[in-house]
Enzyme design. Structure first.
Site, mmCIF file in Angstrom:
data_model
loop_
_atom_site.group_PDB
_atom_site.id
_atom_site.type_symbol
_atom_site.label_atom_id
_atom_site.label_comp_id
_atom_site.label_asym_id
_atom_site.label_seq_id
_atom_site.Cartn_x
_atom_site.Cartn_y
_atom_site.Cartn_z
ATOM 1 N N SER A 167 0.856 -1.182 0.000
ATOM 2 C CA SER A 167 0.000 0.000 0.000
ATOM 3 C C SER A 167 0.895 1.235 0.000
ATOM 4 O O SER A 167 1.724 1.390 0.888
ATOM 5 C CB SER A 167 -0.884 -0.036 1.253
ATOM 6 O OG SER A 167 -1.695 1.111 1.339
ATOM 7 N N LYS A 180 -0.892 -0.887 -4.513
ATOM 8 C CA LYS A 180 -2.131 -0.169 -4.171
ATOM 9 C C LYS A 180 -1.771 1.277 -3.894
ATOM 10 O O LYS A 180 -0.938 1.560 -3.038
ATOM 11 C CB LYS A 180 -2.770 -0.830 -2.947
ATOM 12 C CG LYS A 180 -3.782 0.016 -2.189
ATOM 13 C CD LYS A 180 -4.558 -0.840 -1.199
ATOM 14 C CE LYS A 180 -4.782 -0.146 0.128
ATOM 15 N NZ LYS A 180 -5.489 -1.010 1.092
ATOM 16 N N LYS A 222 -2.901 4.901 -2.556
ATOM 17 C CA LYS A 222 -3.882 5.648 -1.784
ATOM 18 C C LYS A 222 -4.293 6.862 -2.616
ATOM 19 O O LYS A 222 -3.418 7.544 -3.180
ATOM 20 C CB LYS A 222 -3.263 6.094 -0.459
ATOM 21 C CG LYS A 222 -3.006 4.936 0.507
ATOM 22 C CD LYS A 222 -4.316 4.344 0.968
ATOM 23 C CE LYS A 222 -4.111 3.398 2.146
ATOM 24 N NZ LYS A 222 -5.404 2.891 2.645
ATOM 25 N N ASP A 278 -7.135 2.919 -3.278
ATOM 26 C CA ASP A 278 -7.898 2.915 -2.027
ATOM 27 C C ASP A 278 -8.177 4.355 -1.620
ATOM 28 O O ASP A 278 -7.256 5.132 -1.385
ATOM 29 C CB ASP A 278 -7.101 2.209 -0.930
ATOM 30 C CG ASP A 278 -7.876 2.064 0.378
ATOM 31 O OD1 ASP A 278 -9.048 2.510 0.448
ATOM 32 O OD2 ASP A 278 -7.310 1.501 1.338
ATOM 33 N N GLU A 304 -11.061 0.628 -3.848
ATOM 34 C CA GLU A 304 -11.405 0.240 -2.475
ATOM 35 C C GLU A 304 -12.066 1.411 -1.756
ATOM 36 O O GLU A 304 -11.539 2.527 -1.758
ATOM 37 C CB GLU A 304 -10.114 -0.186 -1.778
ATOM 38 C CG GLU A 304 -10.268 -0.669 -0.345
ATOM 39 C CD GLU A 304 -8.918 -1.091 0.242
ATOM 40 O OE1 GLU A 304 -7.939 -1.284 -0.531
ATOM 41 O OE2 GLU A 304 -8.826 -1.218 1.475
ATOM 42 N N ASP A 320 -13.922 -2.024 2.292
ATOM 43 C CA ASP A 320 -13.053 -2.198 3.454
ATOM 44 C C ASP A 320 -13.848 -1.738 4.680
ATOM 45 O O ASP A 320 -14.532 -2.538 5.345
ATOM 46 C CB ASP A 320 -11.761 -1.390 3.235
ATOM 47 C CG ASP A 320 -10.818 -1.356 4.435
ATOM 48 O OD1 ASP A 320 -11.167 -1.910 5.492
ATOM 49 O OD2 ASP A 320 -9.725 -0.770 4.335
ATOM 50 N N LYS A 357 -10.093 -7.648 6.895
ATOM 51 C CA LYS A 357 -9.141 -7.306 7.964
ATOM 52 C C LYS A 357 -9.692 -7.887 9.253
ATOM 53 O O LYS A 357 -10.737 -7.442 9.735
ATOM 54 C CB LYS A 357 -9.039 -5.785 8.138
ATOM 55 C CG LYS A 357 -8.228 -5.057 7.107
ATOM 56 C CD LYS A 357 -8.238 -3.566 7.408
ATOM 57 C CE LYS A 357 -7.606 -2.784 6.272
ATOM 58 N NZ LYS A 357 -7.976 -1.346 6.348
ATOM 59 N N GLY A 396 -4.469 -4.740 5.763
ATOM 60 C CA GLY A 396 -3.485 -4.578 6.825
ATOM 61 C C GLY A 396 -3.711 -3.282 7.580
ATOM 62 O O GLY A 396 -4.337 -2.354 7.060
HETATM 63 C C1 NPQ Z 1 -6.538 0.493 4.509
HETATM 64 N N1 NPQ Z 1 -4.276 0.107 5.492
HETATM 65 O O1 NPQ Z 1 -6.506 -0.461 3.784
HETATM 66 C C2 NPQ Z 1 -5.554 0.710 5.659
HETATM 67 C C3 NPQ Z 1 -5.587 2.073 6.093
HETATM 68 C C4 NPQ Z 1 -4.729 2.503 7.206
HETATM 69 C C5 NPQ Z 1 -2.178 -0.683 4.626
HETATM 70 O O2 NPQ Z 1 -3.524 0.820 3.503
HETATM 71 C C6 NPQ Z 1 -2.431 3.533 11.495
HETATM 72 C C7 NPQ Z 1 -3.295 2.513 11.769
HETATM 73 C C8 NPQ Z 1 -2.358 4.032 10.236
HETATM 74 C C9 NPQ Z 1 -4.082 2.002 10.777
HETATM 75 C C10 NPQ Z 1 -3.040 4.003 7.940
HETATM 76 C C11 NPQ Z 1 -3.403 0.157 4.476
HETATM 77 C C12 NPQ Z 1 -3.121 3.517 9.226
HETATM 78 C C13 NPQ Z 1 -4.010 2.498 9.500
HETATM 79 C C14 NPQ Z 1 -3.850 3.477 6.944
HETATM 80 C C15 NPQ Z 1 -4.806 1.998 8.475
HETATM 81 O O3 NPQ Z 1 -7.449 1.287 4.348
HETATM 82 MG MG MG Z 2 -8.586 0.298 2.851
#
Ligand code: NPQ
Ligand code: MG
Length: 369
Positions: free
Chosen positions: A136, A162, A164, A190, A215, A240, A264, A292
């Site tokens: 990501s 992926k 953002k 995402d 996403e 998500d 998740k 994650g």
């Molecule tokens: C998601 N994760 O899929 C999340 C979003 C995310 C790997 O993109 C601290 C704790 C910071 C949780 C940043 C990924 C974070 C977090 C992003 C979750 O949407």
């Molecule tokens: Mg997400």
């Protein structure tokens, strides 16, 4: 299983680089670890809640409180009848707080499996020894900076990228990455709820870039909006934040709100509910992948085990440890030909490194049973 003690330990780990999403930027990961001790075994798990309630309504200080004052007493009431499989129903009267519930179930499951000598993967039903790794990639200040980051991840072997996105950082970065790395790159985006249905025509402009999925473009409660959007754009919609249970997954699929699901365990209340989502999706022919929450090796180990189940058919956000941390709490997860190995030892199969743990610990509290 009789628990003797539950330790709540607050740790803080610096990230290798800031991670920016549509909801904010973080430079360090503050985490509550749960350590369960029984007469026969110990279990570790980590709570996904962040410092601020921006990804979801949960946040770390509230999570500590709900664990201590509302969840642990319900586990204590089970006495000798406690098993990981009974945690969900024991905690069900407490509304919401999936991440807080998930960490308790995971720590107890780890202890239970270490006692019986079974691995998370074996218990959950993993059918693969290794799982493909995606990464990501956060929002950056410039497209050049992004291209350099993506090139670096691809050089390390990541099999899926992926990006953002948010309004103002969507078409240009996607176009640039697609043009630079070609049509064969597995690429997805995402939005973490940053758009509204009024943006449908704009989001349809992503169609030519042949993305695997988009996403969570819309708000987490907006299943009907996602169903409408799915009919207006060519890119597959993946949910998500909207999916907090197997029931949510069934509803979203039935409404046509998504054709892919990001699973998740922390967001849905634990690994057992995560497996139920896997099963519901499989029954509908809906592919899933493992998301994650910037886990340390503790949570990463269990996620990788879950990602070994048969309907996890897309690469997940199960990245190597060094994507986030220069020093992980366990032996690092490393990429082997773009894959991570599913641990085979008892429980999560990983050991917490005591010296690292001591170094990152900010506070701890013991709850005697
Ligand atoms: C998601 N994760 O899929 C999340 C979003 C995310 C790997 O993109 C601290 C704790 C910071 C949780 C940043 C990924 C974070 C977090 C992003 C979750 O949407
Ligand atoms: Mg997400």
């Amino acid at each position: 299983m009789r628990i003797e003690n539950i330790e709540l330990r607050r740790v803080s780990l610096p990230l290798v680089r800031p991670f920016r999403t549509s909801f904010g930027t973080i430079t360090e990961r503050e985490i509550t670890l749960v350590h369960v001790s029984t007469a026969h075994a110990e279990g570790w798990a980590e709570c996904a809640a962040e410092v601020r309630p921006l990804y979801s309504s949960e946040f770390i200080d509230a999570s500590d409180l709900v664990i201590r004052d509302h969840l642990i007493p319900r586990l204590q009431a089970l006495g000798d009848d406690l098993t990981a499989e009974r945690v969900g129903s024991a905690l069900a009267p407490v509304k919401g707080h999936q991440m807080s519930k998930a960490v308790l179930e995971a720590a107890i499951l780890d202890a239970q499996l270490r006692q019986s000598g079974q691995s998370f993967g074996g218990y959950l039903g993993a059918v693969h020894d290794t799982v493909p790794a995606g990464v990501s990639v956060g929002i950056m200040d410039t497209v050049d900076e992004l291209l350099e980051a993506v090139a670096g991840y691809l050089a390390q072997g990541y099999l899926r990228i992926k990006l953002k996105i948010e309004p103002g950082w969507d078409l240009a970065p996607v176009r640039a990455v697609r043009e630079r790395f070609g049509p064969d790159l597995l690429l997805q985006v995402d939005a973490n709820t940053a758009y509204t249905l009024a943006d449908a025509r704009h989001l349809a402009r992503l169609d030519p870039f042949d993305l695997l999925l988009i996403e969570q473009p819309l708000g987490e409660r907006d299943l009907l909006g996602h169903a409408a959007l799915a009919r207006l754009i060519g890119t597959a919609v993946c949910l998500d934040e909207s999916i907090e249970s197997a029931q949510d997954a069934a509803a979203a699929i039935s409404l046509g709100a998504c054709s892919i699901i990001n699973v998740k365990p922390s967001r849905v209340g634990g690994y057992l509910e995560a497996r139920r989502i896997h099963d519901v999706a499989a029954a509908h022919g809906v592919p899933v992948w493992c998301g994650g929450m910037l886990e340390t090796g503790i949570g990463r180990a269990a996620n990788v085990a879950l990602a070994g189940l048969p309907n996890f058919v897309l690469p997940g956000d199960t990245s190597a440890s060094d994507r986030y941390y220069a020093q992980d709490l366990t032996a690092p997860f490393v990429l082997e030909d773009g894959h991570l190995r599913v641990p085979t030892g008892p429980g999560t199969g990983v050991q917490v490194l005591p010296d690292v743990l001591a170094e990152v610990t900010r506070s701890r509290r013991d709850i005697r049973f």
